[in-house]
Design a protein around this motif. Sequence first.
Motif, PDB file in Angstrom:
ATOM      1  N   TYR A   3      12.536  78.115  77.362  1.00 45.22           N
ATOM      2  CA  TYR A   3      12.725  77.406  76.093  1.00 45.22           C
ATOM      3  C   TYR A   3      13.370  78.307  75.053  1.00 45.22           C
ATOM      4  CZ  TYR A   3       9.490  74.085  78.184  1.00 45.22           C
ATOM      5  OH  TYR A   3       8.893  73.191  79.018  1.00 45.22           O
ATOM      6  N   TYR A  56      17.232  61.339  75.053  1.00 45.17           N
ATOM      7  CA  TYR A  56      16.982  61.907  76.388  1.00 45.17           C
ATOM      8  C   TYR A  56      16.087  60.980  77.195  1.00 45.17           C
ATOM      9  CZ  TYR A  56      14.990  64.956  79.937  1.00 45.17           C
ATOM     10  OH  TYR A  56      14.565  65.478  81.116  1.00 45.17           O
ATOM     11  N   LEU A  57      14.991  60.507  76.565  1.00 44.15           N
ATOM     12  CA  LEU A  57      14.085  59.612  77.283  1.00 44.15           C
ATOM     13  C   LEU A  57      14.797  58.319  77.661  1.00 44.15           C
ATOM     14  CD1 LEU A  57      10.850  60.182  75.213  1.00 44.15           C
ATOM     15  CD2 LEU A  57      11.413  61.088  77.455  1.00 44.15           C
ATOM     16  N   LYS A  60      17.029  59.045  80.528  1.00 47.00           N
ATOM     17  CA  LYS A  60      16.342  59.347  81.779  1.00 47.00           C
ATOM     18  C   LYS A  60      15.697  58.110  82.389  1.00 47.00           C
ATOM     19  CE  LYS A  60      13.365  62.735  83.890  1.00 47.00           C
ATOM     20  NZ  LYS A  60      12.346  63.761  83.687  1.00 47.00           N
ATOM     21  N   TYR A  61      15.131  57.238  81.542  1.00 47.34           N
ATOM     22  CA  TYR A  61      14.366  56.119  82.087  1.00 47.34           C
ATOM     23  C   TYR A  61      15.100  54.784  82.078  1.00 47.34           C
ATOM     24  CZ  TYR A  61      10.562  59.347  82.343  1.00 47.34           C
ATOM     25  OH  TYR A  61       9.803  60.424  82.682  1.00 47.34           O
ATOM     26  N   TYR A 139      19.395  68.561  81.162  1.00 39.69           N
ATOM     27  CA  TYR A 139      18.162  69.315  80.958  1.00 39.69           C
ATOM     28  C   TYR A 139      17.045  68.698  81.782  1.00 39.69           C
ATOM     29  CZ  TYR A 139      20.460  71.817  77.253  1.00 39.69           C
ATOM     30  OH  TYR A 139      21.324  72.604  76.559  1.00 39.69           O
ATOM     31  N   SER A 140      16.108  69.570  82.224  1.00 36.67           N
ATOM     32  CA  SER A 140      15.160  69.057  83.202  1.00 36.67           C
ATOM     33  C   SER A 140      13.903  68.448  82.588  1.00 36.67           C
ATOM     34  CB  SER A 140      14.767  70.165  84.185  1.00 36.67           C
ATOM     35  OG  SER A 140      14.219  71.237  83.465  1.00 36.67           O
ATOM     36  N   ASN A 141      13.531  68.842  81.365  1.00 33.92           N
ATOM     37  CA  ASN A 141      12.386  68.168  80.758  1.00 33.92           C
ATOM     38  C   ASN A 141      12.511  68.101  79.243  1.00 33.92           C
ATOM     39  OD1 ASN A 141      11.407  70.619  79.618  1.00 33.92           O
ATOM     40  ND2 ASN A 141      10.646  71.169  81.643  1.00 33.92           N
ATOM     41  N   VAL A 142      11.553  67.398  78.619  1.00 32.60           N
ATOM     42  CA  VAL A 142      11.660  67.154  77.181  1.00 32.60           C
ATOM     43  C   VAL A 142      11.599  68.449  76.386  1.00 32.60           C
ATOM     44  CG1 VAL A 142      10.675  65.880  75.253  1.00 32.60           C
ATOM     45  CG2 VAL A 142      10.616  64.912  77.515  1.00 32.60           C
ATOM     46  N   GLU A 144      12.800  71.409  77.034  1.00 36.87           N
ATOM     47  CA  GLU A 144      14.125  72.031  76.939  1.00 36.87           C
ATOM     48  C   GLU A 144      15.018  71.288  75.958  1.00 36.87           C
ATOM     49  OE1 GLU A 144      14.307  73.619  81.534  1.00 36.87           O
ATOM     50  OE2 GLU A 144      16.026  72.562  80.706  1.00 36.87           O
TER      51      GLU A 144
END
Lengths: 204, 207
Positions: A3, A56-57, A60-61, A139-142, A144
């Motif tokens: 991070y 991002y969410l 992703k979803y 990016y791999s998760n929230v 980051e």
Amino acid sequence: MEYINIFIKSIFIDNMIFAFFLGMCSYLAVSKTVKTSAGLGIAVTFVLLITVPVNYLLNKYILQPGAMTWISPSMANVDLSFLSLIMFIAVIAAIVQIVEMVVEKISPALYNSLGIFLPLIAVNCAVMGGSLFMQQRDYSNVGEVISFSLGSGIGWFLAIVGIAAIREKLRYSHIPPALKGVGITFIITGLMGLAFMSFMGIKL
Amino acid sequence: MSKFSEVFTTPLAKNNPITVQVLGICSCLAVTAQLKPAVVMAISVIVVVALSNLIISLLRNTIPPRIRIIVQLVVVSTLVILVNQVLQAFVYDVSKQLSVYVGLIITNCIVMGRLEAFAMSRKPLESVMDGIGNGMGYGIILVILGFFRELFGSGTLWGFPVMEKLGLYNIGYENNGLVIMAPMALILVGVIIWIQRTKDKDLQENN
């Protein structure tokens, strides 16, 4: 540790202004005094910090190819990524509107000092650019994404406050009349960009 | 008819969107490292500005003023999505090079600025002319920048190795890598503004 890497990288190496020229219009227009530019910088950081993780969410979803398998496995072939531009800008415009109302309610003093800048942020390229880079860089998760958006915002803030401070002093120097105003601002931004390029060699 | 041609020609020089109105700088700097993406970007912006000016101008009496920004954004982003799909279908390599900057036409200040300042209050035909004019004014600067940056930065023009054919490398000429870098684009725009304002004293600022 990852991070912090992304955070430092997006402030200095991938600086929104000096490396990607995002948000130049408001950067040039509102950098006459340090006070107003600091206000705009804070507002941009704040909006980036909220909109990029939300987008991002969303990406992703809902938007990514095969993103909607969480609804039912039969939707694995659905690809809505062509809608991402319009979705991102809708999210940004809506969130800017909400932020404006919340800030007006909670802290009228801050609202007055940000003034007209808040609604204008919806059309600031830096905010839209933040979302598009997030989509591109995978990016791999929230976590980051949050450190990326905070870092980009702070980088933008540093750049606009820096140029405003220089422009305040420039008023007292002798510049060729044709370069006064916008011209010299471009050249100084270029020189600041050169200085920021020295961060490029840093391996994180 | 003279009114139309005036609407069309002032943005090319006197009221150029980049050097005078200072709008749409982001993309103008980022896509001009080579000539080809610069030209593609210029054409995309001309199309988007002209069509969005037309649509908003047709709708101008039905848009409630309170929500006009979001209506404009929806119109512009629909057009940009179309442009993006066309670019991906026909010139995929250039669209890869342009990366996020095609999407950023949505927030390009030229488009929003012309919609607010012109199309919201004028007739459709005039608005289209204004859109094309402003797109061209933007395009001219893009092509100038792209020309010089590609020529001096990588020694080619539209991918054609000009400097090599001229035999300059044999007599010790080197490409200037700095011209391709981001900061040099800013300095070049500064120089263009300098030249333009030296010629046209009316545009000079006082502070």
